[in-house]
Design a protein around this motif. Structure first.
Motif, short mmCIF file in Angstrom:
data_model
loop_
_atom_site.label_atom_id
_atom_site.label_comp_id
_atom_site.label_asym_id
_atom_site.label_seq_id
_atom_site.Cartn_x
_atom_site.Cartn_y
_atom_site.Cartn_z
N ALA A 1 -22.76 41.05 7.00
CA ALA A 1 -21.74 40.73 8.00
C ALA A 1 -20.82 41.92 8.23
CB ALA A 1 -20.94 39.51 7.55
N LEU A 2 -20.50 42.64 7.16
CA LEU A 2 -19.64 43.82 7.31
C LEU A 2 -20.34 44.91 8.10
CD1 LEU A 2 -17.00 45.24 6.58
CD2 LEU A 2 -18.07 46.01 4.47
N ARG A 3 -21.62 45.12 7.85
CA ARG A 3 -22.35 46.14 8.62
C ARG A 3 -22.45 45.76 10.09
NH1 ARG A 3 -25.57 46.65 3.82
NH2 ARG A 3 -27.02 45.09 4.61
N ARG A 4 -22.66 44.48 10.36
CA ARG A 4 -22.75 44.05 11.76
C ARG A 4 -21.43 44.27 12.48
NH1 ARG A 4 -25.95 38.24 11.11
NH2 ARG A 4 -27.99 39.12 10.52
N SER A 5 -20.34 43.94 11.82
CA SER A 5 -19.04 44.15 12.46
C SER A 5 -18.78 45.63 12.69
CB SER A 5 -17.93 43.54 11.60
OG SER A 5 -17.87 44.17 10.34
N GLU A 6 -19.21 46.48 11.76
CA GLU A 6 -19.02 47.91 11.95
C GLU A 6 -19.89 48.43 13.09
OE1 GLU A 6 -19.88 49.63 8.20
OE2 GLU A 6 -17.91 49.13 7.31
N ASP A 7 -21.14 47.92 13.19
CA ASP A 7 -22.02 48.34 14.28
C ASP A 7 -21.45 47.90 15.63
OD1 ASP A 7 -23.67 49.43 12.41
OD2 ASP A 7 -25.07 47.73 12.37
N ARG A 8 -20.92 46.69 15.69
CA ARG A 8 -20.34 46.23 16.95
C ARG A 8 -19.13 47.06 17.33
NH1 ARG A 8 -20.40 39.68 15.83
NH2 ARG A 8 -22.69 39.41 15.94
#
Length: 206
Positions: free
Chosen positions: A148-155
């Motif tokens: 979830a943290l990586r997805r938020s950073e990618d977004r």
């Protein structure tokens, strides 16, 4: 004195047992009495008192495995992950093959917000005891949070940047036509005014 405290606990006289255990810890420096007192206090919800008891026990036996474990567990119960991490790091160095200590270290690191270090500790715990279900559950939660943290950073990185607003170019302004007022402002100007001519009165007819 420990026997008397144990008998008081069995009879339901908890306050008397606590008093006896505290006396044994203060007067005789009994680490075991302080750990038992901390356990009773933690069961009653007195986390502040339990922390005081395990701190006193740690001053008497700073490198004791039992004391470090009790100190870490009471700190985790009191939502103090940093002291728990320090005690559990000492435990994992003293007893590197005990899976429970690596698992508790991973839990403390999760509560402190250090997910990569928590993942490493839980992976070591799983390697030492692959059949421990709590370790697998904690690892799953850590992996989910990391994704979830990586997805938020990618977004956040994929969002287009707002273009800076360019200043508007000032267009050429033509002067507004002004009425010709020169006639009224000339000092020597004269205006020709045509008045209607008076007609002659016809003569009366007699």
């Amino acid at each position: 004195m420990l026997k008397n405290a144990s008998a008081a606990m069995s009879a339901g006289r908890v306050d008397e047992a606590k008093r006896l255990l505290k006396d044994a810890g203060d007067r005789f420096g009994s680490v075991q009495a302080l750990l038992l007192l901390a356990r009773v206090q933690s069961t009653q919800g007195d986390l502040a008192g339990a922390l005081d008891s395990v701190r006193a026990a740690r001053r008497l036996a700073p490198n004791s495995e039992e004391v470090l474990l009790a100190y870490a567990q009471v700190s985790l119960a009191g939502r103090l992950p940093v002291p728990a991490i320090l005690a559990l790091e000492s435990l994992t160095r003293l007893c590197p093959t005990v899976s429970q200590y690596h698992y508790l270290l991973g839990v403390a690191l999760v509560r402190a917000g250090d997910m990569p270090a928590a993942s490493d500790a839980l992976v070591r715990a799983q390697a030492l005891d692959a059949d421990r279900p709590l370790t697998l559950i904690a690892l799953g939660l850590v992996y989910t949070q990391q994704k979830a943290l990586r997805r938020s950073e990618d977004r956040a990185g994929a969002q287009p940047r707002a273009r800076p607003r360019q200043p508007r170019r000032a267009g050429r302004r033509w002067p507004r036509p002004r009425p010709d007022l020169t006639m009224w402002h000339r000092p020597n100007a004269t205006r020709r005014v045509s008045w209607p001519q008076r007609r002659p009165t016809p003569a009366p007819i007699w």
